[in-house]
Design an enzyme around this catalytic site. Sequence first.
Site, PDB file in Angstrom:
ATOM      1  N   HIS A   1       1.222 -31.245 -54.008  1.00 45.96           N
ATOM      2  CA  HIS A   1       1.592 -32.486 -53.891  1.00 45.96           C
ATOM      3  C   HIS A   1       1.893 -33.201 -55.300  1.00 45.96           C
ATOM      4  O   HIS A   1       1.651 -32.798 -56.388  1.00 45.96           O
ATOM      5  CB  HIS A   1       0.614 -33.482 -53.234  1.00 45.96           C
TER       6      HIS A   1
ATOM      7  N   GLU B   1      -7.720 -35.826 -49.747  1.00 47.63           N
ATOM      8  CA  GLU B   1      -7.223 -37.486 -50.219  1.00 47.63           C
ATOM      9  C   GLU B   1      -6.235 -37.904 -49.505  1.00 47.63           C
ATOM     10  O   GLU B   1      -5.825 -37.236 -48.773  1.00 47.63           O
ATOM     11  CB  GLU B   1      -6.992 -37.140 -51.471  1.00 47.63           C
TER      12      GLU B   1
ATOM     13  N   HIS C   1      -5.304 -29.537 -54.987  1.00 42.91           N
ATOM     14  CA  HIS C   1      -6.707 -29.671 -55.012  1.00 42.91           C
ATOM     15  C   HIS C   1      -7.271 -28.405 -54.005  1.00 42.91           C
ATOM     16  O   HIS C   1      -6.518 -28.120 -53.066  1.00 42.91           O
ATOM     17  CB  HIS C   1      -7.328 -30.889 -54.685  1.00 42.91           C
TER      18      HIS C   1
ATOM     19  N   GLN D   1       0.806 -30.553 -58.170  1.00 39.74           N
ATOM     20  CA  GLN D   1      -0.745 -30.248 -58.289  1.00 39.74           C
ATOM     21  C   GLN D   1      -1.261 -29.892 -56.744  1.00 39.74           C
ATOM     22  O   GLN D   1      -0.412 -30.160 -55.876  1.00 39.74           O
ATOM     23  CB  GLN D   1      -1.546 -31.130 -58.827  1.00 39.74           C
TER      24      GLN D   1
ATOM     25  N   ARG E   1      -2.733 -27.508 -61.863  1.00 37.95           N
ATOM     26  CA  ARG E   1      -1.418 -27.918 -62.077  1.00 37.95           C
ATOM     27  C   ARG E   1      -0.426 -26.939 -62.040  1.00 37.95           C
ATOM     28  O   ARG E   1      -0.649 -25.916 -62.425  1.00 37.95           O
ATOM     29  CB  ARG E   1      -1.030 -28.600 -63.470  1.00 37.95           C
TER      30      ARG E   1
END
Length: 308
Positions: free
Chosen positions: A141, A83, A66, A64, A161
């Site tokens: 990642h 993150e 972000h 996926q 995804r």
Amino acid sequence: MTIEHAAVEIARKPWGRVDLRPWSSIDASADPVGELRLGRIDKRAPSPALLLKLLFTSQPLSIQVHPNDEFAHAIGLPNGKTEAWYILSAPPGARVALGLKRKLTPQALRAAIRDGSIAGHVQWRPAAPGDVIFVPGGTIHAIGANIVLAEIQQQSDTTFRLFDFGRQRELHEDSAVAASDAWPPPTQLPPRRLTDGRTVLIASSPFVLERIDLQANSHWELDTDREAWLLVIDGKGRIGRANVTVGEAIFIEADSAGIDIGPSGMSILLAYPGPDPIASLLQDCTGLTKNSTAAQAPTSSEIIEVPT
């Protein structure tokens, strides 16, 4: 000014686990738990800039991506989702994926999503307890099976995804291609020791992540001018007026709290908005006469089920 025991929201996932010990005593035997989201007790309170989670995997998560802040703003979102992961538990052979082995053009990335070959393009690496992995928005990642990790992230659930290991959930080809930096991951700086007890793991614009290792029977004062999340990863003690142990978290907003360490010492992950570490964040008060409790007692934690 706020100090509170974090509320726990349970997210049940097909790739989750049934045994969450020692990080949680929640019974997941009937339905696997993939995430414990640690948040504010009062849902009417302003949303924090950061979100703290514990993730439990029995299967690999999807490959996926972000959005970064720039792409998020372009599609009308307030921020992206950068993150960082701190590996709490992982057996030999566990692995995570970060970035690609080589740069792909948008056309090649689209083709790899369509035929599933993206699974062979991602750059897998071993994962071991104590590893910290920085995942900037836009980085492709994945998290492998049989891992427990703590994740600190910008407050966002936006995920695109590219591959789902046969689970047949929707893929997001157009958005993933547009959001992805389809090349090898950026170089991550090594951890940096600030003091005997403080180690900076990640220092970035969205957040700073530190590991705090405090000696047995010591006493400290934490003083922050912004929101901060504290997650106990080893030992036990008291933060403010709350007794805390492994897997429990405290949220502090522009406040100070005494930290009293038990006889076995205590290790804490500490996260707060960046970009730079707060120099005077933690003061050693061992041996001094002080009031080790904060003015406001942390409220009790709550457990909430959220939809899968």
